[in-house]
Each structure stands twice: as structure tokens, then as C-alpha cells.
Design an enzyme around this catalytic site. Structure first.
Site, mmCIF file in Angstrom:
data_model
loop_
_atom_site.group_PDB
_atom_site.id
_atom_site.type_symbol
_atom_site.label_atom_id
_atom_site.label_comp_id
_atom_site.label_asym_id
_atom_site.label_seq_id
_atom_site.Cartn_x
_atom_site.Cartn_y
_atom_site.Cartn_z
ATOM 1 N N SER A 59 80.740 62.169 105.304
ATOM 2 C CA SER A 59 79.837 61.045 105.567
ATOM 3 C C SER A 59 78.377 61.482 105.621
ATOM 4 C CB SER A 59 80.195 60.369 106.892
ATOM 5 O OG SER A 59 81.536 59.960 106.893
HETATM 6 N N1 SAH Z 1 85.199 62.907 108.825
HETATM 7 C C1 SAH Z 1 85.098 63.452 107.502
HETATM 8 C C2 SAH Z 1 84.814 62.360 106.482
HETATM 9 C C3 SAH Z 1 85.921 62.287 105.578
HETATM 10 S S1 SAH Z 1 86.009 60.948 104.454
HETATM 11 C C4 SAH Z 1 84.087 64.580 107.423
HETATM 12 O O1 SAH Z 1 83.403 64.836 108.409
HETATM 13 O O2 SAH Z 1 84.012 65.244 106.379
HETATM 14 C C5 SAH Z 1 87.535 60.216 104.945
HETATM 15 C C6 SAH Z 1 88.752 61.100 104.917
HETATM 16 O O3 SAH Z 1 89.850 60.293 105.322
HETATM 17 C C7 SAH Z 1 89.125 61.669 103.544
HETATM 18 O O4 SAH Z 1 89.219 63.049 103.632
HETATM 19 C C8 SAH Z 1 90.479 61.023 103.247
HETATM 20 O O5 SAH Z 1 91.360 61.875 102.546
HETATM 21 C C9 SAH Z 1 90.990 60.719 104.645
HETATM 22 N N2 SAH Z 1 92.023 59.673 104.727
HETATM 23 C C10 SAH Z 1 92.147 58.547 103.991
HETATM 24 N N3 SAH Z 1 93.229 57.833 104.383
HETATM 25 C C11 SAH Z 1 93.790 58.536 105.413
HETATM 26 C C12 SAH Z 1 94.931 58.326 106.223
HETATM 27 N N4 SAH Z 1 95.725 57.293 106.075
HETATM 28 N N5 SAH Z 1 95.222 59.244 107.170
HETATM 29 C C13 SAH Z 1 94.438 60.343 107.336
HETATM 30 N N6 SAH Z 1 93.348 60.602 106.586
HETATM 31 C C14 SAH Z 1 93.014 59.702 105.636
#
Ligand code: SAH
Length: 210
Positions: A59
Site C-alpha cells: 500500500s
Molecule cells: N499489507 C500489505 C499490503 C498487501 S496488498 C503490505 O504491507 O505489503 C493485499 C494482500 O492481500 C496481497 O498480498 C494479497 O495476496 C492478499 N490477499 C488477498 N486476498 C486474501 C485473502 N483472502 N486472505 C489473505 N490474504 C489475501
């Protein structure tokens, strides 16, 4: 990289007027560049999301600060994060709470984040590969829950079940591309109170059942 980090924090403060000094001082200390593969590092301090591979992004710094602020952490909390991604948001949370439990659906990202966090010495973060719709029951209940992938119009009920009374859950919600940042509080009677904030963009939350 330190100068770029100072610039990042300055942008969050001046452009967006976000002021929580605790959150910003933590973001000033954490080497954000270490959370992304080398080929994506050029963009890591710009004012936007950064690719982390597998079609996912870390993000925007402002979004990280905004969501962290909404949790109002005091240092004593057990936090659940859904969507570990790079592990950066979890690292920020870990400096403001007692422990962070984080779940990621893509195995390679979960493994990568676990490695990075270990290497950088974040010992109070626990990473698991799994789907966020089930939370992480073993360590529940949580004082705070943060969902960092874009949900549809509902938070999975299981997550509210794993939230303590008096606890807070922050998640981006909405049917389309625009997600409304939403803060839920579970009051003493177990009722859920909802408050809406601004519009943000997120990679979608993937339902394991799909
Ligand atoms: N908090 C992260 C942002 C990641 S973007 C950071 O600091 O880098 C959102 C993430 O959610 C992605 O890596 C994606 O693979 C994950 N995601 C999507 N659906 C999900 C689910 N059902 N359960 C767990 N993770 C999920």
C-alpha cells in the site's frame, strides 16, 4: 534511503495533514525498501502503491499511516492483519502493539514476508499462509483487526467473531473499484458500530472458495 524516508513522512504530514507522531516516527525508522524485491526498489518511497510481484502491491505510505492511525494502538494490543503482502504494514504495527498475527493467501508472499521480518529482527510478528476469511482462530480474540485487501460490501463474519469486545476492525469496503475506509468498533454488548472514512484503492480480497 534515510532522506527519502524523511521526504515520505513529510509528504504524509503536509499533503494529507496526517499527524499521529507515533505512527510517523515508526515509519521513519522502518526500512521500507527492504520489503520489496530489488527490481521494484526505485519506486519504494514514492507517494503511491509499489509492486511486490504476484500481481500484488504494497500500500501507499499514506494508506499505511491512515489505517494504522484508525486502530489507535497503545502498545498492549494483539493485532490480526489480513493480507501480509510484503510484511511492511505488519512491521509498522509490530512497533505500536504487543504482537501481530498476519495471514496471506499467496504462499510465496507469506514465505517472503516471514523471511524479511525475521532478517530485520521483528520478533513479535507471526505470519501464516491461509485465507483471511477464516481469520486466525488459534490466537483469537484480537484487540484490533486490519484488512489490507479490498473487500466487497461485507466483512467476513468470522473476523467479527475473533474481535474482542471493545476492539476495532479497519477495512476497505465497497462493490466497485472505490473502497470506503471503514472502522468498526465492537462495543461492550458485542454490537458493531460502523464509521466511514475516505475513498482508497486496494488489490482485491480473494475468496478461497472461488
Ligand atoms: N499489507 C500489505 C499490503 C498487501 S496488498 C503490505 O504491507 O505489503 C493485499 C494482500 O492481500 C496481497 O498480498 C494479497 O495476496 C492478499 N490477499 C488477498 N486476498 C486474501 C485473502 N483472502 N486472505 C489473505 N490474504 C489475501
Amino acid at each position: 534511503m534515510k532522506d527519502e524516508r524523511e521526504q515520505m513522512v513529510y509528504t504524509i504530514k503536509s499533503k494529507y495533514g496526517l499527524g499521529s507522531s507515533d505512527v510517523l516516527s515508526v515509519m521513519l525508522q522502518i526500512p521500507r525498501e527492504k520489503f520489496v524485491p530489488k527490481r521494484y526498489r526505485d519506486m519504494v518511497y514514492h507517494d503511491g502503491p509499489v509492486s511486490i510481484g504476484y500481481g500484488q502491491t504494497m500500500s501507499q505510505p499514506y494508506t499505511v499511516a491512515y489505517m494504522t492511525d484508525l486502530l489507535e494502538l497503545t502498545g498492549k494490543e494483539k493485532v490480526l492483519e489480513i493480507g501480509t503482502g510484503s510484511g511492511y504494514q505488519a512491521a509498522v504495527l509490530s512497533r505500536l502493539a504487543k504482537g501481530v498475527y498476519t495471514v496471506e493467501i499467496i504462499r510465496q508472499l507469506a514465505d517472503g514476508a516471514k523471511k524479511t521480518l525475521k532478517k530485520l529482527g521483528f520478533r513479535n510478528v507471526y505470519v501464516r499462509k491461509g485465507s483471511g476469511e477464516y481469520g486466525w482462530r488459534k490466537n483469537a480474540p484480537y484487540d484490533a483487526i486490519i484488512v489490507t485487501a479490498g473487500l466487497g460490501d461485507k466483512v467476513p463474519e468470522e473476523l467479527f467473531d475473533q474481535l474482542k469486545k471493545g476492539g476495532v476492525l479497519v477495512a476497505p469496503l465497497g462493490r466497485g473499484h472505490d473502497k470506503t475506509m471503514t472502522r468498526f468498533e465492537k462495543n461492550k454488548n458485542g454490537e458493531i458500530i460502523r464509521e466511514k472514512f475516505g475513498i482508497f484503492h486496494f488489490v482485491p480480497f480473494v475468496e478461497e472458495k472461488d
